[in-house]
Design an enzyme around this catalytic site. Sequence first.
Site, PDB file in Angstrom:
ATOM      1  CG  HIS A 166      -1.810  -1.207   1.261  1.00  5.55           C
ATOM      2  ND1 HIS A 166      -2.173  -1.850   2.443  1.00  5.55           N
ATOM      3  CD2 HIS A 166      -2.435  -1.886   0.255  1.00  5.55           C
ATOM      4  CE1 HIS A 166      -2.976  -2.855   2.148  1.00  5.55           C
ATOM      5  NE2 HIS A 166      -3.152  -2.900   0.841  1.00  5.55           N
ATOM      6  CD  GLU A 169      -0.448   0.576   4.465  1.00  9.27           C
ATOM      7  OE1 GLU A 169       0.306  -0.415   4.555  1.00  9.27           O
ATOM      8  OE2 GLU A 169      -1.696   0.473   4.336  1.00  9.27           O
ATOM      9  CG  HIS A 259       1.055  -3.775   5.334  1.00  9.13           C
ATOM     10  ND1 HIS A 259       0.263  -3.426   4.267  1.00  9.13           N
ATOM     11  CD2 HIS A 259       1.560  -5.000   5.043  1.00  9.13           C
ATOM     12  CE1 HIS A 259       0.272  -4.399   3.371  1.00  9.13           C
ATOM     13  NE2 HIS A 259       1.057  -5.364   3.821  1.00  9.13           N
ATOM     14  CD  GLU A 335      -0.936  -3.370   9.300  1.00 10.08           C
ATOM     15  OE1 GLU A 335      -0.623  -2.176   9.078  1.00 10.08           O
ATOM     16  OE2 GLU A 335      -1.552  -4.087   8.486  1.00 10.08           O
TER      17      GLU A 335
END
Length: 376
Positions: A166, A169, A259, A335
């Site tokens: 993504h 990010e 991410h 994350e």
Amino acid sequence: MNINTSFDSGNIEVISSDNTHNIQLQVRTDSNSEFKQWFHFKFSGDVGKSYGFELTNAKDCSYVEGWQNYNVVASYDRQYWFRVDSEFTDEKTLKFSHTLEQDSIYFAYFEPYSYERHQNLIQASQLSGLCQHKVIGQTVDGRDLDLLVIGDETKDKKIWVTARQHPGETMAEWCAEGLIDRLLDSDDALSRSLLDKAVFYVVPNMNVDGSYRGNLRSNAAGANLNREWQNPTVEKSPEVFYVRQLMQKTGVDAFLDLHGDEALPYVFVAGSEGVPSYSDKIKSLEEEFKAILMAVNPDFQDEYGYDKDEPGKANLTVANAWVAEEFNCLSFTLEMPFKDNANLPNKETGWSSERSFLLGQTLLNPLYQLVDKLRS
């Protein structure tokens, strides 16, 4: 007064302005997609004057909860990025104001990681005798999909790391840079010892087209790459197609997919408990990995994160689930926050590139401790 986005990862649209306290903006949608949240623009004005900004379509962005307790990042020199107090008013509009200390300033959703820096990272890394640079395919826009092979490919253990599926990010590529930096440090005993047993395959930016275009989540064709892993195509998701193809050739013994999360103010991992092949061995590896990482880096925690998938109900279009099932190996999505780490807040910078970089370096610690236990 002037607002400009004609640069790598620029994204904002001006709706109206009275030149001082009511500059109304909106975030542009991703290319060929409905996702939107990433913004990045340059503002020029009068030194000493205070300017007010409103993101008028904040309520229509992809992750509205991401604006709660969020502060915009800003920089005068594009090196040091600080937070600007922001308010999500009535859960509709993101507002912030700033008094100019210099003639121009950059504002962004998170500290950018430019395509130029990406290219510098690739070219500098290949100068190490430990590293090879391979172009494994082209993106939709015709850019190179870059892979760094760090270590000896004849080693038994194959560890894959991907970042920035993504594109908005950006903390993911800062994290990958930290991991690469430590792996290439010939004075680091841990990385040298780890490379005696394993080779790393690192894709620092899976989505260079989306990164350059100023997208949050999509590639140039509008695909969310982290939903393409079961059936990628060269036309729609070549980035996943080529990486997956090479993984099947090399094998995978451990996988980290890096991410950022818009809403949760924590660093955490998502494992593979929902895949059909999940076993006690993989569960044990996951628990050991998390315990070691918490011990060496307090930015990481395991109390807050995503809900665990029920057995057999993982979404196999997602990278970490597909890899876990395909190779029966340790596989994590890592994350990091767009906001701040609520456990260790820093009002000046929030979560930052520096902390992402350091997290990337400490990811080697659990991998070093577990390398002998990974799948053969």
